[in-house]
Design a protein around this motif. Structure first.
Motif, PDB file in Angstrom:
ATOM      1  N   GLN A  74       0.823  -1.171   0.049  1.00 50.10           N
ATOM      2  CA  GLN A  74       0.095   0.009  -0.009  1.00 50.10           C
ATOM      3  C   GLN A  74       0.985   1.181  -0.144  1.00 50.10           C
ATOM      4  OE1 GLN A  74      -2.206  -0.855   3.603  1.00 50.10           O
ATOM      5  NE2 GLN A  74      -4.024  -1.852   2.551  1.00 50.10           N
ATOM      6  N   ARG A  75       1.925   1.151   0.569  1.00 55.74           N
ATOM      7  CA  ARG A  75       3.038   2.415   0.612  1.00 55.74           C
ATOM      8  C   ARG A  75       3.495   2.695  -0.522  1.00 55.74           C
ATOM      9  NH1 ARG A  75       7.591   1.061   4.626  1.00 55.74           N
ATOM     10  NH2 ARG A  75       8.241   3.229   3.890  1.00 55.74           N
ATOM     11  N   GLU A  76       3.327   1.863  -1.722  1.00 54.16           N
ATOM     12  CA  GLU A  76       3.788   1.969  -2.905  1.00 54.16           C
ATOM     13  C   GLU A  76       3.169   3.083  -3.532  1.00 54.16           C
ATOM     14  OE1 GLU A  76       3.629  -1.350  -5.546  1.00 54.16           O
ATOM     15  OE2 GLU A  76       5.198  -2.640  -4.115  1.00 54.16           O
ATOM     16  N   ARG A  77       2.089   3.486  -3.226  1.00 57.51           N
ATOM     17  CA  ARG A  77       1.227   4.846  -3.463  1.00 57.51           C
ATOM     18  C   ARG A  77       2.191   5.910  -3.397  1.00 57.51           C
ATOM     19  NH1 ARG A  77      -1.212   7.738   0.225  1.00 57.51           N
ATOM     20  NH2 ARG A  77      -3.045   8.181  -0.820  1.00 57.51           N
ATOM     21  N   HIS A  78       3.077   5.913  -2.457  1.00 60.60           N
ATOM     22  CA  HIS A  78       4.137   6.899  -2.169  1.00 60.60           C
ATOM     23  C   HIS A  78       5.184   7.195  -3.304  1.00 60.60           C
ATOM     24  CE1 HIS A  78       2.266   6.679   2.139  1.00 60.60           C
ATOM     25  NE2 HIS A  78       1.610   7.640   1.461  1.00 60.60           N
ATOM     26  N   THR A  79       5.123   6.250  -4.238  1.00 61.58           N
ATOM     27  CA  THR A  79       6.244   6.143  -5.240  1.00 61.58           C
ATOM     28  C   THR A  79       5.824   7.194  -6.295  1.00 61.58           C
ATOM     29  OG1 THR A  79       5.205   4.588  -6.741  1.00 61.58           O
ATOM     30  CG2 THR A  79       6.915   3.788  -5.021  1.00 61.58           C
ATOM     31  N   ALA A  80       4.378   7.815  -6.086  1.00 60.91           N
ATOM     32  CA  ALA A  80       3.861   8.900  -7.108  1.00 60.91           C
ATOM     33  C   ALA A  80       3.738  10.190  -6.079  1.00 60.91           C
ATOM     34  CB  ALA A  80       2.669   8.389  -7.629  1.00 60.91           C
ATOM     35  N   LYS A  81       3.931  11.242  -6.667  1.00 59.14           N
ATOM     36  CA  LYS A  81       3.763  12.602  -5.874  1.00 59.14           C
ATOM     37  C   LYS A  81       2.241  12.606  -5.305  1.00 59.14           C
ATOM     38  CE  LYS A  81       6.283  15.936  -7.023  1.00 59.14           C
ATOM     39  NZ  LYS A  81       6.981  16.948  -7.901  1.00 59.14           N
ATOM     40  N   PRO A  82       1.832  13.047  -4.273  1.00 65.79           N
ATOM     41  CA  PRO A  82       0.641  13.053  -3.831  1.00 65.79           C
ATOM     42  C   PRO A  82      -0.199  14.228  -4.734  1.00 65.79           C
ATOM     43  CG  PRO A  82       1.963  14.169  -2.315  1.00 65.79           C
ATOM     44  CD  PRO A  82       2.738  13.325  -2.998  1.00 65.79           C
ATOM     45  N   GLY A  83      -1.455  13.945  -4.854  1.00 65.10           N
ATOM     46  CA  GLY A  83      -2.133  14.934  -5.570  1.00 65.10           C
ATOM     47  C   GLY A  83      -3.257  15.658  -4.961  1.00 65.10           C
ATOM     48  N   LEU A  84      -3.767  16.568  -5.660  1.00 66.27           N
ATOM     49  CA  LEU A  84      -5.075  17.314  -5.124  1.00 66.27           C
ATOM     50  C   LEU A  84      -6.273  16.583  -5.398  1.00 66.27           C
ATOM     51  CD1 LEU A  84      -6.220  20.194  -4.304  1.00 66.27           C
ATOM     52  CD2 LEU A  84      -6.457  20.730  -6.836  1.00 66.27           C
ATOM     53  N   SER A  85      -6.125  15.478  -6.398  1.00 66.80           N
ATOM     54  CA  SER A  85      -7.257  14.886  -6.666  1.00 66.80           C
ATOM     55  C   SER A  85      -6.604  13.235  -7.219  1.00 66.80           C
ATOM     56  CB  SER A  85      -8.312  15.403  -7.645  1.00 66.80           C
ATOM     57  OG  SER A  85      -9.339  14.459  -7.758  1.00 66.80           O
ATOM     58  N   GLY A  86      -7.488  12.511  -7.334  1.00 73.38           N
ATOM     59  CA  GLY A  86      -6.861  10.927  -7.692  1.00 73.38           C
ATOM     60  C   GLY A  86      -7.959  10.002  -8.081  1.00 73.38           C
ATOM     61  N   LEU A  87      -7.588   8.973  -8.378  1.00 77.53           N
ATOM     62  CA  LEU A  87      -8.855   8.085  -8.857  1.00 77.53           C
ATOM     63  C   LEU A  87      -9.705   7.745  -7.748  1.00 77.53           C
ATOM     64  CD1 LEU A  87      -6.890   5.209 -10.948  1.00 77.53           C
ATOM     65  CD2 LEU A  87      -8.821   6.764 -11.584  1.00 77.53           C
ATOM     66  N   ALA A  88      -9.197   7.721  -6.342  1.00 82.25           N
ATOM     67  CA  ALA A  88      -9.900   7.416  -5.407  1.00 82.25           C
ATOM     68  C   ALA A  88     -11.131   8.539  -5.140  1.00 82.25           C
ATOM     69  CB  ALA A  88      -9.326   7.027  -4.014  1.00 82.25           C
ATOM     70  N   GLN A  89     -10.589   9.922  -5.390  1.00 86.66           N
ATOM     71  CA  GLN A  89     -11.548  10.658  -5.107  1.00 86.66           C
ATOM     72  C   GLN A  89     -12.817  10.987  -6.295  1.00 86.66           C
ATOM     73  OE1 GLN A  89      -8.107  11.065  -4.686  1.00 86.66           O
ATOM     74  NE2 GLN A  89      -8.910  10.910  -2.387  1.00 86.66           N
ATOM     75  N   ILE A  90     -12.512  10.372  -7.364  1.00 87.17           N
ATOM     76  CA  ILE A  90     -13.770  10.274  -8.505  1.00 87.17           C
ATOM     77  C   ILE A  90     -14.376   8.976  -8.240  1.00 87.17           C
ATOM     78  CG2 ILE A  90     -12.368  12.013 -10.006  1.00 87.17           C
ATOM     79  CD1 ILE A  90     -11.807   9.680 -11.724  1.00 87.17           C
TER      80      ILE A  90
END
Length: 277
Positions: free
Chosen positions: A178-194
């Motif tokens: 799950q921490r692999e999500r931090h291999t990408a820069k955090p975003g204002l929005s993302g797939l989970a938000q939509i």
């Protein structure tokens, strides 16, 4: 003549965006620190778009949005100051992109404040539900409280699109996968938000983040931006979770579902406190 004016305006905008980005980036780096208590994980290879184009898009779009939305910034800041007091901007340490050691870099995320500082007789802050005012709830429901994050994007600690930066006390409960999500820069929005925002379970939210890092592209980012605007501003979907002022922390959800023991829960929370400086 019109083309010449537009050309000069465009160059001025790009120049202003570049200068602002460099200045803010230097200031932000002085405040970033590494989550030394976390075990390192492997980083991920990035494609051409993510390595070279995505940052340019972030800088141009965030700077343009800040300039265009400046009257809204001023209005919201005035209302927050009048109704909730100072400080107008709420800052919170959040885990961001992995550093070279394979551990999360902790940065300061900016938001307009939505809660009061009301305390009990012993000086402790009241629960979120009691400190979240109707005005604060409205800011959240319209996502106006998140506008200051455009400055995070301009300084380089966030991106327009990416996994949402969660709390440090959420990060410590994540598996290495799950921490692999931090291999990408955090975003204002993302797939989970939509795909449900805080209305979906933590496991599903994190799964959406992992799906995103597997298919980062310009086309996908533009699609998520469109869906975000549609849901947050046209459909006005909120970010609250049921009767809670905010969604349950990941650890709280895990212990609620008997997925971790109380001893594990306490140990992880202590690690989170040690990470935060």
């Amino acid at each position: 003549m019109i083309k010449k004016v537009l050309g000069i305006a465009t160059l001025s905008l790009l120049g202003g965006a570049a200068i602002a980005s460099i200045v803010l980036s230097r200031k932000a780096k002085r405040k970033i620190y590494v989550a030394e208590q976390m075990a390192p994980i492997s980083n991920r290879k990035r494609g051409f778009y993510e390595k070279y184009i995505k940052r340019i898009v972030d800088v141009v779009c965030s700077f343009s949005a800040i300039v265009f939305l400046s009257p809204i910034y001023a209005t919201v800041a005035f209302l927050v100051k009048h109704r909730l007091g100072s400080p107008v901007i709420f800052t919170q340490d959040r885990p961001g992109l992995l550093d070279n050691s394979g551990r999360e870099a902790i940065f300061k995320m900016y938001k307009f404040r939505t809660m009061t500082d009301e305390r009990d007789a012993d000086g402790n802050l009241l629960p979120d539900e009691k400190r979240l005012t109707k005005f604060g709830a409205w800011l959240r429901s319209t996502s106006l409280d998140e506008l200051p994050e455009l400055f995070n994007i301009l300084e380089g600690t966030m991106s327009l699109i990416g996994p949402r930066p969660q709390l440090v006390r959420d990060m410590v409960f994540m598996t290495d996968k799950q921490r692999e999500r931090h291999t990408a820069k955090p975003g204002l929005s993302g797939l989970a938000q939509i795909n449900g925002r805080n209305a979906i379970r933590w496991e599903d939210k994190l799964a959406w983040d992992l799906k995103y890092i597997q298919r980062i592209s310009f086309k996908e980012d533009m699609r998520i931006i469109y869906e975000t605007i549609n849901k947050a501003f046209l459909k006005r979907e909120g970010i609250t979770d049921g009767e809670n002022a905010t969604a349950l922390d990941y650890g709280d959800e895990l212990i609620k579902n008997n997925s971790v023991t109380m001893d594990e829960y306490i140990k992880k929370q202590e690690i989170a406190k040690k990470i935060l400086k």
